[in-house]
Design a protein around this motif. Structure first.
Motif: not given
Length: 729
Positions: A601-607, A614-619, A641-645, A664-665
């Motif tokens: 499951q990814v997390s989405v901030h904003g619409d 698309v990013t993760f961690g510090n990104g 936020d990918l969460n699971w890489l 944008l990755i």
């Protein structure tokens, strides 16, 4: 002529002529019946070696590494119990054959020939490798690794004492069991072996139970490199915390006596012992290896003249247990029987498609007792004053600490291990108070050896525990990555899912640490993790997600027997603010213990629909900063936020990015081998949306003011977003 054929004909001729090698008279507690049984195991070992070579020459077998010369291992098996877990050297067919005599209902000849033929009916690997191992015989499978199985033997041995005090739900070994681990004299020099033996001795030196029997099979040579005469004894006979025994593996009576004494010492004292067994190597190293290309012919012939089966015939005759003619009859009939069975085994089905080959990469799920979590009283006793702070936003490191506390309260089979995690509470305080809450048997301060830390976890998992080892820094993982790649991930694969080592490996890592680091403490590459089949890689960006993902990681390990690596961004451990100093927007409240963030499951901030970042961690942290500034430019973005890489949550990601005009990755790992490569491929193959990537340079990370210049920043994310959106408007 083939050396195997020469040894075979020499045996037939010399036994028939009564031309047997000289040696000591038989002595010790070995009964006539058991002595004959051990000899039969040696004959079967020899016949299987010869047959496997014949099968390979006909294209019916695919891997040969023989056990001939090491038949004395059958006597060691006879001195142990079948419930004593055995991590075996690859020349130990005789041990497995003899152990099969101790367990009713075994069809060891058929089973091993199926393995030689790579038949999908092979009961241990399902046709994936010619490998020793058996669930019924308590022998986890081993392939031709060099000492990589020694660290997990330490873990399995340690687990026996802990399981006696605190039995895990899926306990496998009896309280009075011992663990055997065998290896060759050449492997004894490997750093992995030295580290594991040192760890066992270091542990026993502190009077911590370590019922472990090391068996070094000394045939004097490693492929073509000789072991110096006397080296093994000089190296291991006087180590603190390690009792040394020795025997001549050409003498089954002496070997049985020494093995009994060593096993009794380990079983009663709960301390490790080192059994040094002299063997010889017949036929060369493996397959087409020809020993006469690097050894004088006279030297090869001298070894062959010392054939342990010839010694066994002499000893059995002297003891009145078996006449030479009877011994020769057993040898011949064994060979004939193996030939007949091999003909049938070669006709059995083999794996022929990727789906079936990969079927055991993912372990099977297992039944677990339902857990209702700890009581309110248990939580209050464990957390103490921390309970009052749980309704206030907290930094990530504290939320991880509370999550570990709740998980250890709920699942009594969880044990943690790592450098400085107990008394100190970890380099960054993540494990503070855990040793006081749960005791030092469950929160283990290890010595500074990553191979031993991971081996401890892998071995404990095979006795029903759920280990949560910690590697202090991501860069340190590379000191021991074969424990995950070569041992942890391959165990279910090579055992057809019968053996597993579920665990959650916590690693602090990634970049952006200020004022401390350099490439050992800031490491922005995890390619060595992503390319290991079957391993799950998780990476949270904030405290709430860390708590919920860690709970899911434990569920995956406990119920689905998965090996999960939980990568924690060091720079985000203490992070409080997001946009400006004092805003406190990166701190979060502790999620209710029932809440989890599901695998994939990814997390989405904003619409926003102009851009998906698309990013993760510090990104994620940097992209959230950029998101606010981009809104001021009229670019409405959402941050995913990918969460699971690994494996990538492809479907969840594509769904989260749907409706966005651009992607944008943002990847803080390196351009070469980084996560962005897979993400770019995904969007190229499955989406028509314009996409670009912003990644770190192919560089190590420096210490000092330039600590972040090789990686994405909020400003560079803004610039890349403007460029991408500007091109498509």
């Amino acid at each position: 002529m083939d050396r195997a054929q020469i040894v075979h004909e020499n045996f037939l001729r010399r036994v028939a002529a009564g031309d047997l090698p000289q040696g000591h008279a038989p002595s010790g507690p070995l009964s006539p019946e058991l002595a004959v049984s051990i000899y039969r195991s040696g004959c079967l070992t020899r016949a299987l070696d010869r047959t496997s070579r014949a099968m390979q020459s006909k294209g019916q077998g695919f891997y040969t590494i023989g056990s001939s010369g090491h038949e004395g291992m059958a006597a060691i098996a006879a001195a142990l119990r079948p419930t004593d877990m055995a991590f075996l050297h690859y020349r130990d067919a005789a041990f497995q054959i003899q152990r099969a005599e101790q367990v009713p209902g075994q069809t060891i000849t058929w089973d091993m020939l199926l393995s030689f033929a790579c038949s999908s009916e092979d009961p241990i690997s399902g046709g994936r490798h010619k490998v020793l191992g058996s669930k019924a015989l308590t022998i986890p499978p081993q392939t031709s690794t060099i000492a990589s199985h020694l660290p997990k033997a330490v873990g399995a041995a340690y687990s026996i004492g802990l399981a006696k005090r605190q039995p895990p739900e899926h306990k496998q070994l009896p309280d009075d069991a011992i663990v055997l681990c065998s290896f060759g004299d050449a492997s004894a020099n490997h750093s992995t072996a030295q580290g594991a033996i040192n760890t066992a001795s270091w542990t026993a030196y502190q009077n911590i139970p370590m019922p472990l029997l090391w068996v070094c099979e000394d045939n004097g040579i490693g492929i073509s490199t000789k072991t110096p005469t006397g080296w093994i004894a000089a190296n291991f006979s006087s180590r603190p915390g390690l009792k040394y025994f020795s025997c001549d593996g050409l003498d089954i009576y002496e070997t049985f006596r020494a093995a009994q004494e060593a096993a009794e010492y380990v079983r009663k004292r709960r301390k490790p012992a080192f059994l040094h067994i002299r063997t010889i190597r017949l036929y060369g190293h493996a397959g087409a290896d020809v020993p006469t290309t690097y050894m004088a012919k006279a030297e090869v012939e001298a070894e062959e003249a010392n054939d342990p089966l010839l010694h066994a015939v002499r000893l059995l005759e002297t003891a009145g247990a078996l006449s030479p003619s009877q011994a020769l009859d057993i040898y011949n009939r064994t060979g004939e029987r193996v030939d007949r069975i091999a003909h049938e085994a070669c006709s059995r089905p083999r794996l022929d498609n990727a789906r079936d080959v990969m079927a055991s990469l993912i372990p099977p799920k297992r039944e677990c007792a339902p857990s209702n979590g700890p009581t309110a009283e248990e939580r209050a006793a464990a957390f103490g004053g921390d309970m009052k702070q749980m309704d206030q936003p907290q930094i990530m490191s504290r939320l991880i600490n509370w999550t570990l506390t709740d998980l250890m309260l709920e699942h009594r089979e969880i044990a943690m291990m790592g450098e400085d995690i107990g008394r100190k509470g970890g380099v960054y305080g993540v494990t503070q108070k855990l040793a006081n809450r749960f005791g030092r048997a469950r929160v283990i301060d290890t010595l500074l050896d990553e191979q031993s830390i991971l081996g401890l976890g892998l071995g404990m998992a095979q006795n029903g525990f759920l280990p949560i080892p910690e590697i202090q820094f991501l860069a340190y993982y590379h000191n021991a990555e074969d424990q995950i790649r070569g041992e942890g991930a391959t165990l279910p694969f090579f055992s057809n899912g019968q053996y597993t080592n579920p665990m959650v490996l916590r690693i602090a890592g990634l970049g952006y640490q200020k004022g401390f680091g350099g490439h050992f403490h800031n490491d922005n590459s995890f390619a060595a993790i992503r390319d290991v089949p079957g391993v799950i890689l998780a990476c949270p960006s904030n405290g709430a997600n860390a708590a919920m993902m860690l709970r899911e990681a434990v569920r995956l390990a406990r119920e689905e027997q998965r090996l999960v690596i939980f990568l924690e961004p060091i720079a985000l451990y203490p992070m409080r603010d997001l946009h400006e100093q004092g805003d406190g927007l990166w701190m979060q409240r502790y999620p209710d213990p029932s809440q989890r963030l599901e695998f994939g499951q990814v997390s989405v901030h904003g619409d926003g629909t102009d851009l998906a970042i698309v990013t993760f961690g510090n990104g994620t942290y940097l992209s959230r900063q950029a998101q606010a500034k981009l809104a001021g430019d009229g670019i409405n973005a959402r941050v995913i936020d990918l969460n699971w890489l690994s494996p990538l949550p492809e479907e969840s990601l594509l769904e989260a990015a749907a409706g966005c005009a651009n992607v944008l990755i943002v990847d803080e790992t390196r351009r070469t081998g980084g996560l962005a490569e897979a993400l770019m491929a995904l969007f190229t193959e499955r989406s028509d949306v314009p996409h670009a990537r912003l990644v770190a340079e192919d560089s190590f990370i420096p210490t000092g003011p330039a600590y972040a210049v090789t990686m994405p920043s909020a400003d560079s994310i803004i610039a890349a977003a403007r460029s991408l959106v500007g091109e498509t408007r």
